[in-house]
Scaffold this active site. Structure first.
Site, PDB file in Angstrom:
ATOM      1  CB  SER A   1      43.398  29.669  36.701  1.00 49.00           C
ATOM      2  OG  SER A   1      44.279  30.775  36.685  1.00 49.00           O
ATOM      3  CE  LYS A   2      47.220  22.762  37.730  1.00 42.76           C
ATOM      4  NZ  LYS A   2      47.238  21.940  36.570  1.00 42.76           N
ATOM      5  NE  ARG A   3      46.908  32.683  33.425  1.00 41.43           N
ATOM      6  CZ  ARG A   3      46.421  33.875  33.093  1.00 41.43           C
ATOM      7  NH1 ARG A   3      47.226  34.909  33.008  1.00 41.43           N
ATOM      8  NH2 ARG A   3      45.148  34.017  32.845  1.00 41.43           N
ATOM      9  CG  PHE A   4      46.063  34.475  39.115  1.00 39.94           C
ATOM     10  CD1 PHE A   4      46.972  35.474  38.825  1.00 39.94           C
ATOM     11  CD2 PHE A   4      45.036  34.227  38.236  1.00 39.94           C
ATOM     12  CE1 PHE A   4      46.846  36.240  37.681  1.00 39.94           C
ATOM     13  CE2 PHE A   4      44.890  34.985  37.086  1.00 39.94           C
ATOM     14  CZ  PHE A   4      45.805  35.990  36.802  1.00 39.94           C
ATOM     15  CG  LEU A   5      45.209  31.542  44.229  1.00 39.32           C
ATOM     16  CD1 LEU A   5      43.697  31.602  44.336  1.00 39.32           C
ATOM     17  CD2 LEU A   5      45.817  31.616  45.628  1.00 39.32           C
TER      18      LEU A   5
END
Ligand code: GLU
Length: 498
Positions: free
Chosen positions: A264-268
Site C-alpha cells: 500500500s501507498k503507506r509503505f511504498l
C-alpha cells in the site's frame, strides 16, 4: 498416419490471445505493470497476440489522464501490444466506452431470455437486507426481491423514469475451473446471488463488459491479479449463459510489503510513474517485476527481456504472495546503471540534474563525474546527491578538515592541518596539468603519506575537495576537478583555517 500428441492449449504455438484490461481510474500501479509483463511474456513466448483494452465504462471514475499514464507506462517499459487503443486491430474499438452497442445487444438478449432482470431496490433496502442476513449468520447476497417482477411491469417502471440496475440471474450450480497457477478451483454459485451487471443498458459493469469482450476479442487466456479471482466464476457463468467459449485463467499472486501486508501507498510507492521519477531504469523494473512471483529454474537474477521470453514459464509462478523487496529493485537498478555506456547514461542523467550541469561548458566535468559515481548510484536521481560537490563546493565547517575525526567538543589542530594542506599543495603543484590523473597523483601523494601519515594527509585533502563527510577517494576527485579547481579548493580550506 501417426497422430502427434496433442499439446495442451497453453503450450500451443500461435492462436494464443491475451489481454491487459485496465480500468483507467488511477495511475498505472506497479502491480498492474507486472500483470502487463506476464501477459506480454506469455504472448511473445507462445507466438500469440497481446491486446490492450481500456475498460472505461465507469464514466465517473475513468479519466483520460489515467489512460494516458497507462499507455505511457507500458511504452516506457517497452511492453508493446499487437492490438488495442492507439493502434487499433481487427476486433476494435478497444475502448469499452466505444463498444456500448455490443454490450446493449447482449444485455437485451439476457433480459429477453429472462436471464437478467431490472432491479429497483433502493440502497436502503439493500443495506437492510444485508444486515438482516448478517444477523442470521448468513453470508450476505442479494435477496432476490426483484427477480420475479413481470417484464411488463419493469418496463413500465423504467419508462416512468424509475431508476434500476440490471441483475444477472445467477444459476445455482457449481463452477469449476482450472487455474494455471492455483490449480482446480470450485465455487458454489448459490453463495454469489444475483449480481449487478449493468447500471443501465448503456452502462455495463466491467464484470459483464469484460466477459463479453474476452469473447468478442477471441481472448484465450486471462492472466490477471488474484484480486480478481472472485470475479472469475461470475464471468464464467455469464459466458456460459451467453454460449461463449471457455477461457483459461491464471491469477497472479498478490504483491505484499516486506511485513507481508498488502502493498500500500503507506509503505511504498505504488504508481509505476513514481519509480520512473526516482530514476529507475525500465530494464531494471521489467527484470524486477518478472521475479515478483515467478522463479527461473536456476539462481540467475539478471534477465534481458529476450531471456525472459525464453525462460518464462507460467507454471513456475508461485501461489503465495510475492514480497516487494525495494532493496532488490535498487540493487538491480544499480546493475543496469553500470551496464549503460557513457553516452547513454549521460543522456538519462540529464533529466535528473540542474540544466547548468548538463551545459556544453560542463560537459567534460559531467562525463568525469558520472564515471566517478557510476558504481555508487542506485538510481539516476542518486547522481545529483552524490555528485553535486563536483559542480559546486558545499560550504563546510573547518572542523570537517580535522584528522583524527573529532567529537563535537574537540578543537581542531589548525596549525597541523594547515601545514599538511600546504605540503599537499606543494606536491600537487609539481604534477603537470597534462599528467593530472588519478594514478600520477596517487603515486606522488602516497609517498608523502609515509612521512606525514595517511589519515593526516588524505582526510583533509578529501574533505577540502568535497566539502563532505563521504565521497569518492581524493585522487579520483582531483582527476575529475582538474588541477586548477583542485588547488582552488585547497586554498579555500587554508582560508577557512587561517
Ligand atoms: N478492468 C478491470 C480492472 O482493471 C478488470 C481487469 C481484468 O479482467 O483483467 O481491474
Amino acid at each position: 498416419m501417426i497422430e502427434s500428441p496433442k499439446k495442451p492449449a497453453c503450450l500451443a504455438k500461435s492462436g494464443v490471445r491475451v489481454r491487459f484490461a485496465p480500468s483507467p481510474t488511477g495511475f498505472l500501479h506497479i502491480g498492474s505493470a507486472r500483470t502487463v509483463l506476464f501477459n506480454w511474456l506469455f504472448a511473445k513466448q507462445q507466438d500469440g497476440k497481446f491486446i490492450l483494452r481500456i475498460e472505461d465504462t465507469d464514466i465517473e471514475r475513468s479519466e483520460p489522464r489515467f489512460e494516458h499514464d497507462i499507455i505511457e507506462g507500458m511504452k516506457w517499459l517497452g511492453l508493446d501490444w499487437d492490438e488495442g487503443i492507439d493502434i487499433g486491430g481487427e476486433y476494435g474499438p478497444y475502448r469499452q466506452s466505444e463498444r456500448l452497442d455490443i454490450y446493449e445487444k447482449y444485455l437485451r438478449q439476457l433480459i429477453d431470455e429472462n436471464k437478467a432482470y431490472y432491479c429497483f431496490c433502493s440502497k436502503e433496502q439493500l443495506e437492510g437486507d444485508r444486515q438482516a442476513m448478517l444477523a442470521q449468520g448468513l453470508a450476505p447476497k442479494y435477496s432476490g426481491r426483484c427477480r420475479h417482477l413481470l417484464r411488463e411491469e419493469s418496463e413500465k417502471r423504467i419508462a416512468e423514469g424509475e431508476s434500476a440496475v440490471i441483475r444477472f440471474k445467477t444459476p445455482e450450480t457449481e463452477i469449476e475451473f482450472n487455474d494455471l497457477i492455483r490449480g482446480k478451483i470450485k465455487v458454489n454459485t448459490a453463495l454469489i446471488g444475483d449480481i449487478v451487471i449493468a447500471r443501465s443498458l448503456r452502462s455495463p459493469l466491467f464484470v459483464f463488459s469484460g466477459a463479453v469482450d474476452d469473447f468478442e476479442m477471441k481472448i484465450t487466456h486471462v492472466i490477471r491479479g488474484e484480486d480478481h479471482i472472485s470475479n472469475t466464476p461470475k464471468q464464467i457463468l455469464i459466458q456460459k449463459v451467453l454460449g461463449f467459449d471457455e477461457l483459461k485463467y491464471a491469477h497472479l499472486p498478490l504483491i505484499l510489503s516486506s511485513d507481508r501486508s498488502k502493498m500500500s501507498k503507506r509503505f511504498l510507492d505504488t504508481a509505476l510513474a513514481d519509480y520512473r521519477k526516482q530514476g529507475y531504469l525500465p530494464e531494471a523494473i521489467v527484470n524486477f517485476l518478472a521475479l515478483l512471483g515467478w522463479h527461473p529454474k536456476d539462481e540467475k537474477e539478471i534477465f534481458s527481456p529476450e531471456e525472459l521470453i525464453k525462460e518464462f514459464d507460467i507454471k513456475r509462478i508461485q501461489k503465495a504472495g510475492a514480497i516487494f523487496n525495494l532493496e532488490k529493485l535498487e540493487w538491480l537498478n544499480a546493475q543496469y546503471i553500470r551496464k549503460l555506456n557513457q553516452e547513454n547514461l549521460m543522456e538519462k542523467i540529464k533529466e535528473f540534474i540542474p540544466p547548468e550541469w548538463g551545459s556544453e561548458e560542463n560537459k567534460e566535468l559531467l562525463i568525469k563525474a558520472i564515471a566517478a559515481e557510476k558504481e555508487r548510484m542506485r538510481t539516476l536521481a542518486d547522481f545529483k546527491k552524490l555528485a553535486d560537490f563536483f559542480f559546486e563546493l558545499p560550504d563546510y565547517e573547518p572542523k570537517l578538515l580535522a584528522w583524527p575525526r573529532l567529537t563535537n567538543e574537540a578543537e581542531i589542530d589548525k596549525e597541523k592541518t594547515l601545514a599538511n594542506l600546504k605540503i599537499l599543495i606543494e606536491e600537487i603543484n609539481k604534477v603537470f596539468k597534462a599528467d593530472f590523473n588519478k594514478e600520477n597523483l596517487e603515486e606522488s601523494i602516497m609517498s608523502l603519506t609515509e612521512i606525514w601519515g595517511r589519515g593526516e594527509l588524505l582526510w583533509p585533502l578529501r574533505a577540502a575537495l568535497s566539502g563532505r563527510e563521504t565521497s569518492p577517494g581524493p585522487f579520483k576527485i582531483m582527476e575529475v576537478l582538474g588541477k586548477e579547481e583542485t588547488l582552488r579548493r585547497l586554498n579555500i580550506a587554508i582560508e577557512k583555517l587561517s
